[in-house]
Design an enzyme around this catalytic site. Structure first.
Site, PDB file in Angstrom:
ATOM      1  N   GLU A   1       0.802  -1.220   0.000  1.00  0.00           N
ATOM      2  CA  GLU A   1       0.000   0.000   0.000  1.00  0.00           C
ATOM      3  C   GLU A   1       0.838   1.275   0.000  1.00  0.00           C
ATOM      4  O   GLU A   1       0.594   2.175   0.788  1.00  0.00           O
ATOM      5  CB  GLU A   1      -0.909   0.023   1.241  1.00  0.00           C
ATOM      6  CG  GLU A   1      -1.870  -1.123   1.310  1.00  0.00           C
ATOM      7  CD  GLU A   1      -2.711  -1.106   2.582  1.00  0.00           C
ATOM      8  OE1 GLU A   1      -3.899  -1.451   2.472  1.00  0.00           O
ATOM      9  OE2 GLU A   1      -2.203  -0.743   3.658  1.00  0.00           O
TER      10      GLU A   1
HETATM   11  C1  TNX Z   1      -4.268  -4.032   4.969  1.00  0.00           C
HETATM   12  S1  TNX Z   1      -2.381  -6.305   4.630  1.00  0.00           S
HETATM   13  C2  TNX Z   1      -2.990  -3.718   5.410  1.00  0.00           C
HETATM   14  C3  TNX Z   1      -2.776  -3.297   6.803  1.00  0.00           C
HETATM   15  C4  TNX Z   1      -4.072  -3.162   7.548  1.00  0.00           C
HETATM   16  C5  TNX Z   1      -4.975  -4.319   7.213  1.00  0.00           C
HETATM   17  C6  TNX Z   1      -6.254  -4.330   7.977  1.00  0.00           C
HETATM   18  C7  TNX Z   1      -1.443  -5.218   4.397  1.00  0.00           C
HETATM   19  C8  TNX Z   1      -0.205  -5.668   3.853  1.00  0.00           C
HETATM   20  N1  TNX Z   1      -1.846  -3.962   4.671  1.00  0.00           N
HETATM   21  O1  TNX Z   1      -2.059  -2.088   6.839  1.00  0.00           O
HETATM   22  O2  TNX Z   1      -3.795  -3.150   8.920  1.00  0.00           O
HETATM   23  O3  TNX Z   1      -5.269  -4.286   5.830  1.00  0.00           O
HETATM   24  O4  TNX Z   1      -6.977  -5.496   7.744  1.00  0.00           O
END
Ligand code: TNX
Length: 471
Positions: free
Chosen positions: A282
């Site tokens: 992300e």
């Molecule tokens: C996605 S999974 C994210 C996290 C959040 C999570 C909550 C991932 C690699 N990134 O930053 O905490 O979703 O479910």
């Protein structure tokens, strides 16, 4: 109901009768080394007896066949005694966990088990960044992992909301970046010594710690601690909300790579295991081309400190070294192809599909805790998937194993963590350990139900799911 072992052993044959543990029963171990005696002492503690030196009715032995691998064991229980054989100490330790589950009162039912894991990587991730978890909670989590034969503890140590590990050359990361958390609580961080204490505690339970430092996104706590790391150099307050995707390290600053090398270098020295996780997910505030350049450089930095890089599946966009590892997490097939791109480059993959293996998803619409962006995840749903069939192009030969992730935006206490993790984590443990053939929901839910007394005895705040015939 006897013989309700979870994860289900590779082979299990019931016998007749049971071994009855008496106060005078002793446990022997051969050869007797500090490590094997420690394992024998764990078993003796569970049974309420002593470790003896003479051959005893409960005998632990190394020297089992190499086909058992490092983690396999053979357990034979009869009225006359208990014999546990392994090729390596971890196998003895896992045999002891099986005995813990078989034990009912003073009786261990007669059985013959030959067991070894399907995957070498059977992980659980704790997000200690969104809400900090003190040492005792992490240790308790390790204890519960070990009971279900999980062997990797992935610690998500940094995120926008907090930095949870002291780095000596950048002291404000923890002192400032660790000073709050989601919702504005007081947060916290581990000193290097405390982190080493966790590593040792976990290692004694055959759990390897995998530290994660998120980059280039999810770095707000670091930028707030050291504004000079951001591109505009402006000071910002700490972030206590749950939104993410707005922060980025400054990919063109030389200082960024000094920072990365200092942090990874210090963590590498504190971490005996071969892996450092660099996050990489992300990175919405980093331009795609910058992301690729950045992760390539970070991969070299990790290698220069003698470690292998793990990253969330987005790193599949980068040219990967074959020693690097991709952690699959999304549900969306377009992006899922990123972990396939990693696998096509020879990188191994850890499977953590959010719609099955994210322990922070709500069980159903009535669950108070948790999120639901990946959908509700019932106990059945957390159990009903096959790692080698998640992503086209990521087959069994690419897999290192599986990992469940407990993100902590909504997790404010250990009781909360246990409620979300248990019992779903146990299902992920079985997927990681047990052969695919022979796994079924109908059989699993009965064996899981039989864990009720043990979970209650351990005081675990597990979700009493109506899907499970709890005993
Ligand atoms: C996605 S999974 C994210 C996290 C959040 C999570 C909550 C991932 C690699 N990134 O930053 O905490 O979703 O479910």
């Amino acid at each position: 109901m006897p013989l309700a072992v979870v994860p289900k052993p590779a082979s299990i044959t019931p016998g007749t009768g049971a071994f009855v543990v008496r106060a005078s029963t002793t446990v022997s171990v051969n050869p007797s080394t500090p490590e094997t005696r420690r394992i024998a002492t764990v078993l003796a503690g569970v049974l309420g007896v002593n470790v003896g030196s003479a051959p005893a009715p409960i005998a632990l032995e190394l020297g089992g066949p190499p086909q058992l691998g490092d983690e396999g064991y053979e357990l034979t229980v009869a009225g006359s005694g208990v014999r546990l054989v392994a090729h390596a100490p971890a196998g003895l330790f896992y045999g002891v966990q099986t005995i813990r589950q078989l034990l009912g009162g003073r009786r261990i039912p007669a059985v013959r088990i030959r067991d070894r894991p399907r995957f070498g990587w059977r992980g659980a991730m704790l997000d200690v960044a969104r809400h900090f978890r003190p040492m005792r909670d992490v240790k308790r989590f390790v204890d519960l992992m070990a009971l279900y034969k999980l062997n990797r503890l992935h610690l998500h140590l940094t995120d926008d909301q907090g930095w949870r590990i002291a780095i000596s050359s950048w002291p404000r990361l923890a002192a400032h970046g660790g000073s709050t958390q989601v919702g504005g609580g007081k947060g916290g961080y581990y000193t290097g010594q405390q982190y080493s204490d966790i590593v040792r505690y976990a290692a004694a339970r055959y759990v390897e710690v995998v530290p994660e430092i998120e980059m280039p996104g999810h770095v707000h706590a670091a930028l707030s601690s050291y504004p000079k790391l951001s591109c505009d150099g402006k000071a910002t307050p700490l972030h206590t909300g749950i939104e993410v995707g707005f922060s980025s390290l400054c990919v063109d600053k030389a200082l960024t790579y000094e920072f990365v090398s200092d942090v990874i270098g210090e963590l590498a020295r504190l971490t005996p295991g071969p892996f450092i996780h660099i996050g990489g997910d992300e990175a919405a505030a980093t331009k795609p081309a910058d992301y690729v350049r950045f992760v390539r450089r970070v991969q070299e930095i990790v290698r220069s400190h003698g470690k292998r890089m793990i990253g969330w599946e987005e790193i599949g966009r980068v040219k990967l070294h074959p020693s690097s590892v991709v952690q699959h997490w999304t549900l969306d097939t377009g992006r899922s192809a990123l972990s396939a791109r990693g696998a096509a480059q020879g990188a191994k993959v850890i499977m953590s599909p959010a719609d099955h293996a994210y322990l922070d998803m709500k069980y159903d619409a009535s669950t108070q805790l948790g999120l639901k962006w990946a959908g509700y995840t019932s106990v059945r749903n957390a159990y009903s998937w096959e790692p080698a069939r998640q992503v086209a192009g990521v087959g069994a030969s690419s897999l290192l194993g599986v990992e469940a992730a407990l993100w902590s935006e909504t997790v404010r206490s250990m009781a909360d963590a246990e409620y979300l993790a248990f019992p779903r984590l146990i299902g992920i443990a079985e997927i990681g350990w047990s052969p695919m053939r022979g796994r079924s929901w109908a059989d699993y839910r009965t064996r899981l139900g039989a864990q009720g007394p043990l979970l209650r005895a351990l005081g675990v705040n597990f979700y009493r799911s109506p899907e499970i015939p709890w005993r």
